[in-house]
Design a protein around this motif. Structure first.
Motif, PDB file in Angstrom:
ATOM      1  N   ALA A   1      31.848  24.282 128.390  1.00  0.00           N
ATOM      2  CA  ALA A   1      32.588  23.477 127.581  1.00  0.00           C
ATOM      3  C   ALA A   1      31.973  21.946 127.287  1.00  0.00           C
ATOM      4  O   ALA A   1      31.685  21.717 126.070  1.00  0.00           O
ATOM      5  CB  ALA A   1      34.247  23.337 127.960  1.00  0.00           C
ATOM      6  N   ARG A   2      31.404  21.537 128.124  1.00  0.00           N
ATOM      7  CA  ARG A   2      30.676  20.209 128.038  1.00  0.00           C
ATOM      8  C   ARG A   2      29.342  20.256 127.423  1.00  0.00           C
ATOM      9  O   ARG A   2      29.008  19.551 126.591  1.00  0.00           O
ATOM     10  CB  ARG A   2      30.752  19.227 129.217  1.00  0.00           C
ATOM     11  CG  ARG A   2      31.906  18.748 129.884  1.00  0.00           C
ATOM     12  CD  ARG A   2      31.924  17.939 130.889  1.00  0.00           C
ATOM     13  NE  ARG A   2      33.218  17.494 131.719  1.00  0.00           N
ATOM     14  CZ  ARG A   2      33.755  16.497 130.906  1.00  0.00           C
ATOM     15  NH1 ARG A   2      33.522  16.038 129.779  1.00  0.00           N
ATOM     16  NH2 ARG A   2      35.017  16.380 131.706  1.00  0.00           N
ATOM     17  N   ILE A   3      28.695  21.240 127.871  1.00  0.00           N
ATOM     18  CA  ILE A   3      27.165  21.632 127.238  1.00  0.00           C
ATOM     19  C   ILE A   3      27.315  22.108 125.860  1.00  0.00           C
ATOM     20  O   ILE A   3      26.533  21.396 125.129  1.00  0.00           O
ATOM     21  CB  ILE A   3      26.570  22.571 128.325  1.00  0.00           C
ATOM     22  CG1 ILE A   3      26.164  21.889 129.622  1.00  0.00           C
ATOM     23  CG2 ILE A   3      25.370  23.140 127.402  1.00  0.00           C
ATOM     24  CD1 ILE A   3      25.493  22.873 130.450  1.00  0.00           C
ATOM     25  N   TYR A   4      28.066  23.052 125.478  1.00  0.00           N
ATOM     26  CA  TYR A   4      28.020  23.615 124.183  1.00  0.00           C
ATOM     27  C   TYR A   4      28.776  22.696 123.323  1.00  0.00           C
ATOM     28  O   TYR A   4      28.730  22.539 121.747  1.00  0.00           O
ATOM     29  CB  TYR A   4      28.725  24.850 124.253  1.00  0.00           C
ATOM     30  CG  TYR A   4      27.900  26.004 124.748  1.00  0.00           C
ATOM     31  CD1 TYR A   4      26.307  26.251 124.389  1.00  0.00           C
ATOM     32  CD2 TYR A   4      28.007  26.523 126.062  1.00  0.00           C
ATOM     33  CE1 TYR A   4      25.614  27.062 124.887  1.00  0.00           C
ATOM     34  CE2 TYR A   4      27.169  27.564 126.754  1.00  0.00           C
ATOM     35  CZ  TYR A   4      26.064  27.727 126.241  1.00  0.00           C
ATOM     36  OH  TYR A   4      25.061  28.751 126.795  1.00  0.00           O
ATOM     37  N   PHE A   5      29.972  21.992 123.563  1.00  0.00           N
ATOM     38  CA  PHE A   5      30.979  21.506 122.818  1.00  0.00           C
ATOM     39  C   PHE A   5      31.229  19.816 123.274  1.00  0.00           C
ATOM     40  O   PHE A   5      31.945  19.115 122.299  1.00  0.00           O
ATOM     41  CB  PHE A   5      32.253  22.101 122.679  1.00  0.00           C
ATOM     42  CG  PHE A   5      32.187  23.567 122.432  1.00  0.00           C
ATOM     43  CD1 PHE A   5      31.629  23.804 121.118  1.00  0.00           C
ATOM     44  CD2 PHE A   5      32.593  24.549 122.938  1.00  0.00           C
ATOM     45  CE1 PHE A   5      31.562  25.122 120.846  1.00  0.00           C
ATOM     46  CE2 PHE A   5      32.532  26.052 122.709  1.00  0.00           C
ATOM     47  CZ  PHE A   5      31.696  26.334 121.597  1.00  0.00           C
ATOM     48  N   GLY A   6      30.557  19.588 124.322  1.00  0.00           N
ATOM     49  CA  GLY A   6      30.795  18.004 124.297  1.00  0.00           C
ATOM     50  C   GLY A   6      32.131  17.574 124.774  1.00  0.00           C
ATOM     51  O   GLY A   6      32.599  16.402 124.621  1.00  0.00           O
ATOM     52  N   LYS A   7      32.798  18.641 125.245  1.00  0.00           N
ATOM     53  CA  LYS A   7      34.211  18.066 125.873  1.00  0.00           C
ATOM     54  C   LYS A   7      34.756  18.775 127.002  1.00  0.00           C
ATOM     55  O   LYS A   7      34.224  19.893 127.391  1.00  0.00           O
ATOM     56  CB  LYS A   7      35.189  18.496 124.503  1.00  0.00           C
ATOM     57  CG  LYS A   7      35.130  19.967 124.352  1.00  0.00           C
ATOM     58  CD  LYS A   7      36.201  20.507 123.279  1.00  0.00           C
ATOM     59  CE  LYS A   7      36.130  19.794 121.833  1.00  0.00           C
ATOM     60  NZ  LYS A   7      37.029  20.265 120.844  1.00  0.00           N
ATOM     61  N   PRO A   8      35.896  18.300 127.531  1.00  0.00           N
ATOM     62  CA  PRO A   8      36.091  19.032 128.876  1.00  0.00           C
ATOM     63  C   PRO A   8      37.011  20.163 128.448  1.00  0.00           C
ATOM     64  O   PRO A   8      37.460  20.448 127.321  1.00  0.00           O
ATOM     65  CB  PRO A   8      37.279  17.650 129.356  1.00  0.00           C
ATOM     66  CG  PRO A   8      37.818  17.184 128.450  1.00  0.00           C
ATOM     67  CD  PRO A   8      36.583  16.933 127.291  1.00  0.00           C
ATOM     68  N   LEU A   9      36.939  21.133 129.564  1.00  0.00           N
ATOM     69  CA  LEU A   9      37.701  22.438 128.972  1.00  0.00           C
ATOM     70  C   LEU A   9      38.950  22.587 128.733  1.00  0.00           C
ATOM     71  O   LEU A   9      39.510  23.313 127.590  1.00  0.00           O
ATOM     72  CB  LEU A   9      37.709  23.352 130.387  1.00  0.00           C
ATOM     73  CG  LEU A   9      37.953  25.012 130.284  1.00  0.00           C
ATOM     74  CD1 LEU A   9      37.009  25.614 129.321  1.00  0.00           C
ATOM     75  CD2 LEU A   9      37.849  25.421 131.805  1.00  0.00           C
ATOM     76  N   LYS A  10      39.909  21.544 128.950  1.00  0.00           N
ATOM     77  CA  LYS A  10      41.151  21.474 128.804  1.00  0.00           C
ATOM     78  C   LYS A  10      41.350  21.161 127.026  1.00  0.00           C
ATOM     79  O   LYS A  10      42.512  21.342 126.734  1.00  0.00           O
ATOM     80  CB  LYS A  10      42.138  20.382 129.165  1.00  0.00           C
ATOM     81  CG  LYS A  10      41.674  18.862 129.129  1.00  0.00           C
ATOM     82  CD  LYS A  10      42.203  18.097 130.011  1.00  0.00           C
ATOM     83  CE  LYS A  10      41.780  16.584 129.859  1.00  0.00           C
ATOM     84  NZ  LYS A  10      42.059  15.911 128.361  1.00  0.00           N
ATOM     85  N   ASP A  11      40.387  20.559 126.387  1.00  0.00           N
ATOM     86  CA  ASP A  11      40.355  20.355 125.123  1.00  0.00           C
ATOM     87  C   ASP A  11      39.761  21.423 124.259  1.00  0.00           C
ATOM     88  O   ASP A  11      39.828  20.908 122.905  1.00  0.00           O
ATOM     89  CB  ASP A  11      39.588  19.035 125.086  1.00  0.00           C
ATOM     90  CG  ASP A  11      40.500  17.704 125.420  1.00  0.00           C
ATOM     91  OD1 ASP A  11      41.671  17.980 125.817  1.00  0.00           O
ATOM     92  OD2 ASP A  11      39.781  17.087 125.877  1.00  0.00           O
ATOM     93  N   VAL A  12      39.302  22.428 124.533  1.00  0.00           N
ATOM     94  CA  VAL A  12      38.628  23.489 123.654  1.00  0.00           C
ATOM     95  C   VAL A  12      39.704  23.977 122.682  1.00  0.00           C
ATOM     96  O   VAL A  12      40.861  24.348 123.164  1.00  0.00           O
ATOM     97  CB  VAL A  12      37.942  24.610 124.399  1.00  0.00           C
ATOM     98  CG1 VAL A  12      36.754  24.194 125.254  1.00  0.00           C
ATOM     99  CG2 VAL A  12      38.952  25.747 125.174  1.00  0.00           C
ATOM    100  N   SER A  13      39.148  24.343 121.591  1.00  0.00           N
ATOM    101  CA  SER A  13      40.246  24.924 120.568  1.00  0.00           C
ATOM    102  C   SER A  13      40.081  26.463 120.726  1.00  0.00           C
ATOM    103  O   SER A  13      39.142  27.119 121.686  1.00  0.00           O
ATOM    104  CB  SER A  13      39.424  24.829 119.176  1.00  0.00           C
ATOM    105  OG  SER A  13      38.275  25.307 118.852  1.00  0.00           O
ATOM    106  N   LEU A  14      40.840  27.212 120.161  1.00  0.00           N
ATOM    107  CA  LEU A  14      40.900  28.754 120.413  1.00  0.00           C
ATOM    108  C   LEU A  14      39.533  29.349 120.118  1.00  0.00           C
ATOM    109  O   LEU A  14      39.092  30.167 120.729  1.00  0.00           O
ATOM    110  CB  LEU A  14      41.998  29.548 119.454  1.00  0.00           C
ATOM    111  CG  LEU A  14      42.160  30.842 119.150  1.00  0.00           C
ATOM    112  CD1 LEU A  14      42.140  31.532 120.531  1.00  0.00           C
ATOM    113  CD2 LEU A  14      43.162  31.193 118.077  1.00  0.00           C
ATOM    114  N   ALA A  15      38.899  28.964 118.639  1.00  0.00           N
ATOM    115  CA  ALA A  15      37.821  29.442 118.392  1.00  0.00           C
ATOM    116  C   ALA A  15      36.431  29.090 119.436  1.00  0.00           C
ATOM    117  O   ALA A  15      35.607  29.931 119.810  1.00  0.00           O
ATOM    118  CB  ALA A  15      37.317  28.611 117.120  1.00  0.00           C
ATOM    119  N   GLN A  16      36.550  27.704 120.132  1.00  0.00           N
ATOM    120  CA  GLN A  16      35.467  27.536 121.147  1.00  0.00           C
ATOM    121  C   GLN A  16      35.843  28.279 122.340  1.00  0.00           C
ATOM    122  O   GLN A  16      34.897  28.796 123.086  1.00  0.00           O
ATOM    123  CB  GLN A  16      35.709  26.170 121.405  1.00  0.00           C
ATOM    124  CG  GLN A  16      35.144  25.186 120.240  1.00  0.00           C
ATOM    125  CD  GLN A  16      35.516  23.681 120.541  1.00  0.00           C
ATOM    126  OE1 GLN A  16      36.514  23.526 121.146  1.00  0.00           O
ATOM    127  NE2 GLN A  16      34.848  22.725 119.774  1.00  0.00           N
TER     128      GLN A  16
END
Length: 224
Positions: A133-148
């Motif tokens: 989550a951090r490598i691909y989207f630059g955010k912690p896993l708890k903050d990923v969207s459904l699409a991510q």
């Protein structure tokens, strides 16, 4: 990996060939768990390590040209990840199944899923969904969207082929498949599906950046 922090908790450097970030099962978003299970092992909480119904469905689908799916459960994949190779031999599959049964007798379902989601390789040196989550989207896993979450869930099968940095078109196709499976299983609504299909994911194409002006300090710590 070795992580270097300032005294007030700011990450200023990271060293090592592998990137890992352990996330306890209670902190893994439900939508991420549902996305993974939808594409990898929809009957995870029902089978005892080997999903005989899943094997039958996979054989039928592969023969008739339907939804292509593997027959290995999350538990079998975990056994392979820790103890075995990826050689496609009958003898290895037998050992894999025996190990899966033993793992199921030893650990709870949540413990198995927690191990899998923190151990599996997801491309770009990322092991586990927290690091990915951090490598691909630059955010912690708890903050990923459904699409991510759906895109991350599509990676375990072949992280090199469906890597969103190296193969964005294949990654998008795999993500759509995950989302459609989630809709079929009732994990998401039609409105959620359509919104996720149109979301711009903003995948990071470069390595992690550290908001600081002292990389030499991190290097001094690494040498020490």
């Amino acid at each position: 990996p070795l992580r270097v922090f300032t005294s007030d908790g700011v990450l200023i450097g990271e060293f090592g060939p592998e990137r890992r970030e352990f996330v306890a099962i209670k902190d893994i978003p439900l939508i991420q768990r549902q996305a993974l299970l939808a594409i990898e092992d929809a009957r995870f909480y029902e089978h005892g390590g080997v999903d005989y119904k899943g094997v039958g469905r996979a054989l039928l689908a592969n023969l008739t040209g339907g939804f292509k799916q593997g027959a290995s459960t999350i538990t079998q994949q975990l056994a392979r990840e820790f103890y075995l190779t990826r050689e496609k031999l009958i003898s290895r599959k037998v050992v894999e199944a025996r190990l899966a049964f033993k793992i199921e007798r030893t650990l709870s379902k949540d413990q198995i899923l927690e191990l899998y989601m923190n151990q599996i390789y997801l491309g770009q040196r990322a092991y586990g969904f927290g690091a990915a989550a951090r490598i691909y989207f630059g955010k912690p896993l708890k903050d990923v969207s459904l699409a991510q979450a759906a895109m991350l869930a599509g990676l375990p099968q072949s992280p090199g082929v469906v890597n969103p940095v190296l193969n964005p078109k294949r990654a998008a196709a795999r993500q759509r498949l995950v989302l459609k499976r989630m809709r079929e299983l009732g994990n998401i609504t039609e409105a959620q599906l359509q919104q996720a299909l149109t979301e711009d994911l903003h995948v990071r194409t470069e390595g992690p950046s550290y908001n600081n002006h002292a990389p030499y300090v991190a290097e001094m710590v690494r040498q020490a």
